[in-house]
Motif scaffolding. Structure first.
Motif, mmCIF file in Angstrom:
data_model
loop_
_atom_site.group_PDB
_atom_site.id
_atom_site.type_symbol
_atom_site.label_atom_id
_atom_site.label_comp_id
_atom_site.label_asym_id
_atom_site.label_seq_id
_atom_site.Cartn_x
_atom_site.Cartn_y
_atom_site.Cartn_z
ATOM 1 N N LEU A 197 43.768 48.607 36.778
ATOM 2 C CA LEU A 197 44.870 48.434 36.010
ATOM 3 C C LEU A 197 45.518 49.905 35.489
ATOM 4 C CD1 LEU A 197 46.609 46.867 33.773
ATOM 5 C CD2 LEU A 197 44.518 47.298 32.257
ATOM 6 N N VAL A 270 39.455 45.063 28.578
ATOM 7 C CA VAL A 270 39.811 44.419 30.122
ATOM 8 C C VAL A 270 38.655 43.613 30.007
ATOM 9 C CG1 VAL A 270 40.141 44.505 32.426
ATOM 10 C CG2 VAL A 270 41.014 46.341 30.932
ATOM 11 N N ASN A 300 41.937 39.803 32.676
ATOM 12 C CA ASN A 300 42.260 40.083 34.030
ATOM 13 C C ASN A 300 41.932 39.279 35.222
ATOM 14 O OD1 ASN A 300 43.390 42.249 36.189
ATOM 15 N ND2 ASN A 300 41.421 43.169 36.521
ATOM 16 N N ALA A 334 45.766 42.854 37.509
ATOM 17 C CA ALA A 334 46.056 44.276 37.829
ATOM 18 C C ALA A 334 46.326 44.427 39.155
ATOM 19 C CB ALA A 334 44.691 45.146 37.240
#
Length: 435
Positions: A197, A270, A300, A334
């Motif tokens: 990311l 995340v 994610n 990502a």
């Protein structure tokens, strides 16, 4: 004015990070007596005799390694290409190895000035070990002991002599050193996609990405110019519970990650959507929330989930991370970049909320309305209120007697709702009227 760059390169475990720490005078780079600890490029500001420059610490250059080693090597090669001066660090106790020679061959083809640093020359009796390095064709080596500081002054004298001329006697600090710059920390458990990311956000492969947990050791920061001004993004090491931290490297990684959170304005939490919200995710969210840092939750690997799993994960977030209140939840990938574009409006909103300034008249109107709807116990009252600061919004309450903690939370909630402060932290300072 950007500072000149000095890159510290070499094969693993020759003392590069120790030399970086010696030059800057503090333990910034993680040092362990084994190879492979430094993996990402890390930039710190250094100064010698009034000359300021950026010092670029790199991972070990490995010719024949695995996929992760190849990525670390490419980072080192990028550092060489971006530098004004290169410090090639060699281990004088080992001599010139095959991998050292490969690095030398690459540096000979570049136009960047190279200084050979013969490290681990702890006293004059060991200086004879540097003669082998004179045959590399890169000039006379500098015998130093990065651990004890021996010879580093002569080395730095030559470094600043080779640096590009600086027309200013007092160069401006690098843009990343602005203490008022909005900072965004990327945090999460190991191996959830933080570095992927991070690279997606900054537009280059700056942090090492690999499917091995614990790849990122240091907190790596990069300034990105956006439509909303410069923003500092900080990639942090994966955080694990202290009980599971068994080695010094992980300990220092954790300390740096927590420090990055404490100094950030927004944290991107995340979460691996294919795993769900774990107990570790909850504890980490509590730690970030406790630092007073607004949080944006990123689920994610969302593109890997089916419809049923997506519904369960949404319920999981609401149940296990509900204490984060109005924190936005974004579904992203990502790796492919899908959904990442929605992150910028969320960050922009966080920036606006964090820097909100509310007129005193409006603050007192909300306080009066809140007290009329629910008076504080035992005759306690807020007599007057004002916003004392921004970044984050900080309100000063002048009271006639102490307010219960539960009532303070009620006031905070009303202020947040009335002024649309979302997930940004709010600080309340209480001043009791003297009798």
């Amino acid at each position: 004015m950007s500072l000149p760059v000095v890159a510290v390169v070499g094969r693993p475990n020759v003392g590069k990070s120790t030399l970086v720490n010696r030059i800057i005078g503090r333990r910034e780079a993680i040092v362990e007596p084994r190879p492979g600890v430094t993996r990402d490029r890390k930039v710190v500001e250094a100064e010698w005799l009034g000359h300021h420059f950026s010092l670029l610490d790199t991972g070990g250059w490995i010719a024949d390694g695995d996929a992760l080693d190849d990525k670390v090597t490419r980072q080192s090669e990028t550092a060489m290409a971006q530098s004004d001066v290169v410090l090639l660090v060699l281990d004088s106790t080992v001599g010139v190895t095959h991998e050292d020679q490969l690095v030398v061959d690459r540096l000979r083809r570049s136009k960047v000035p190279v200084l050979v640093v013969a490290n681990k020359v702890d006293d004059a009796a060991h200086e004879h070990s540097i003669w082998e390095m004179m045959g590399l064709g890169l000039g006379d080596p500098f015998p130093v002991s990065a651990l004890h500081g021996r010879g580093t002054g002569d080395l730095l004298d030559e470094v600043v002599r080779l640096l590009p001329d600086d027309p200013s006697d007092t160069p401006s600090p690098p843009e990343g050193d602005d203490p008022n710059m909005f900072a965004v920390a990327v945090v999460g458990r190991p191996n959830v996609g933080k570095s992927t990311l991070f690279n997606r956000l900054i537009g280059e492969e700056r942090a090492i990405v690999h499917d091995r947990p614990g790849t990122t050791r240091d907190a790596i920061d990069t300034v990105v110019e956006t439509d909303h001004g410069p923003i500092r993004f900080i990639d942090t090491a994966g955080m694990r519970r202290k009980a599971r931290i068994a080695e010094d490297t992980e300990y220092y990684s954790l300390i740096r990650a927590l420090k990055a959170v404490d100094s950030s304005d927004v944290a991107l939490l995340v979460v691996d959507a294919t795993v769900g919200v774990t107990h570790q995710d909850q504890r980490l969210a509590e730690r970030v929330d406790g630092a007073g840092c607004p949080i944006v939750i990123l689920l994610n690997k969302w593109d890997l989930l089916g419809t049923a799993k997506r519904t369960r994960i949404a319920e999981d977030v609401e149940r296990k991370l509900g204490f984060l209140g109005e924190s936005p939840v974004l579904r992203v990938s990502a790796l492919s970049g899908k959904g990442v574009n929605r992150l910028w409006p969320a960050i922009q909103s966080a920036v606006v909320e964090y820097r909100t300034r509310i007129p005193t008249r409006d603050v007192n109107k909300v306080i009066r309305s809140a007290q009329a709807a629910q008076p504080a116990p035992r005759g306690a009252r807020v007599l007057y209120a004002t916003q004392g600061a921004t970044d984050p919004p900080t309100f000063v309450l002048f009271v006639n007697r102490e307010l219960p903690r539960t009532y303070m939370r009620y006031i905070e909630r009303r202020l947040r709702e009335e002024f649309g402060l979302g997930a940004t932290p709010i600080k309340l300072r209480v001043r009791r009227r003297s009798d």
